[in-house]
Scaffold this active site. Sequence first.
Site, mmCIF file in Angstrom:
data_model
loop_
_atom_site.group_PDB
_atom_site.id
_atom_site.type_symbol
_atom_site.label_atom_id
_atom_site.label_comp_id
_atom_site.label_asym_id
_atom_site.label_seq_id
_atom_site.Cartn_x
_atom_site.Cartn_y
_atom_site.Cartn_z
ATOM 1 N N LYS A 78 -25.925 9.670 -38.338
ATOM 2 C CA LYS A 78 -25.557 8.872 -39.566
ATOM 3 C C LYS A 78 -23.862 8.791 -39.035
ATOM 4 O O LYS A 78 -23.423 9.807 -38.480
ATOM 5 C CB LYS A 78 -25.606 9.602 -40.751
ATOM 6 N N GLY A 188 -31.751 0.686 -60.766
ATOM 7 C CA GLY A 188 -31.065 -0.093 -59.774
ATOM 8 C C GLY A 188 -31.886 -1.048 -59.488
ATOM 9 O O GLY A 188 -33.116 -1.174 -58.906
ATOM 10 N N ASN A 191 -30.602 -4.640 -53.971
ATOM 11 C CA ASN A 191 -31.401 -5.290 -52.689
ATOM 12 C C ASN A 191 -32.909 -4.973 -52.878
ATOM 13 O O ASN A 191 -33.812 -5.678 -52.658
ATOM 14 C CB ASN A 191 -30.961 -5.084 -51.371
#
Length: 358
Positions: A78, A188, A191
């Site tokens: 990451k 939420g 996307n």
Amino acid sequence: MFDAGAFDAHEKVTFFHDAASGLSGIVAVHSTALGPAMGGCRAWNYADSAAALTDALRLSRGMSFKNAVAGLPLGGGKAVIMRNGNAPLSDAVFAAFGDVVQSLGGIYVTAEDVGVSVNNMATVARHTSYVSGLAPSDDAAGIGGDPSPHTALGTFFGIRAAVRARLNRTDLQGLTVAVQGLTVAVQGLGNVGRHLCDYLHRAGAKLIVADINPSSVDYVYSHYDATAVAVSDTLFQNVHVVAPCALGAVFDETSIGKLQAKVVAGAANNQLCTDADGQRLFDAGILYAPDYVINAGGIISCGLEYLKETDPQAVATRVAGIEATLSEIFERSRSTRTPTNVIADAMARESLAAGRLS
Ligand code: NAD
């Protein structure tokens, strides 16, 4: 760094700074046992560099586990870019970041994450070939681009597996029926959350939703007949399933004590504040779909894009496999009386250990 609580035998951690563009950040490679370490690049306003390091260490380990359980020939890594304010990051920042990724020689493969767009990755791709999450191209069977719809579909499959396991919904009338008539609270509506609402609505589920952004709520309200509730109440509704699809760290002793749902299955990363919260959910009789297993659809898409998969069905087949993987985790959890997060971590570590030996 070696004493940091989040350090977990990471193979390599690189700190970088580019004075010209103002780029500062960290690439953490947790494991390359199964292949090049893949995981997105997050751009965030961190309180300090220690917080950025903790995030990079935790997220990269999570990517190792996610890729291993998804059966991808990829390790875990990451990147974090430390923002300074909310001004959009310049192309120069992403160009410099691309140079950093290239300098690592392919042990780390980047993609977009929170705060980084497909357009930003296009800039990165002009500076390194170790990048994914780009717009689909003809030569890769149309695989690639926005990973969110794949994440949402995998999450939908995961919800089906969870309601079958915990709510005893049978498949006699077809898989879709598993969620028909159930009430699902989705926290939420970005996307992933918005696509998830679409799948759930089409399968006949009733939706209770919340987002801090009123326009996202309006969209889901008008398209999917959803009921909107206050953001702070979403997780504690009297529903069958709670699907956190916003932020991480939503489950601790206090919030778990207020849950009414018997199933927690959503796409948000790092939902548990600590591993002990997995035990708390288990003790409360709440079936938790481990986040990095249920939300692997996006990395499956990005991973196969990077690996230049040519079978157009490959992403769909692997995303559909999330349902069977979760069913196996739920069954092992039931038969060994062990929390699902512990079972998933053990499966990941087994794969990593096998990869190191091969
Ligand atoms: P996003 O930024 O598009 O959406 C997040 C949404 O959550 C936004 O609409 C935001 O307004 C809302 N939100 C923020 N705080 C909230 C709160 N307290 N209550 C209610 N709503 C709140 O992000 P996304 O791509 O949809 O990802 C959602 C989650 O899924 C994240 O945790 C992400 O790490 C995880 N995830 C995403 C993918 C992917 O493919 N996009 C893959 C794996 C995991």
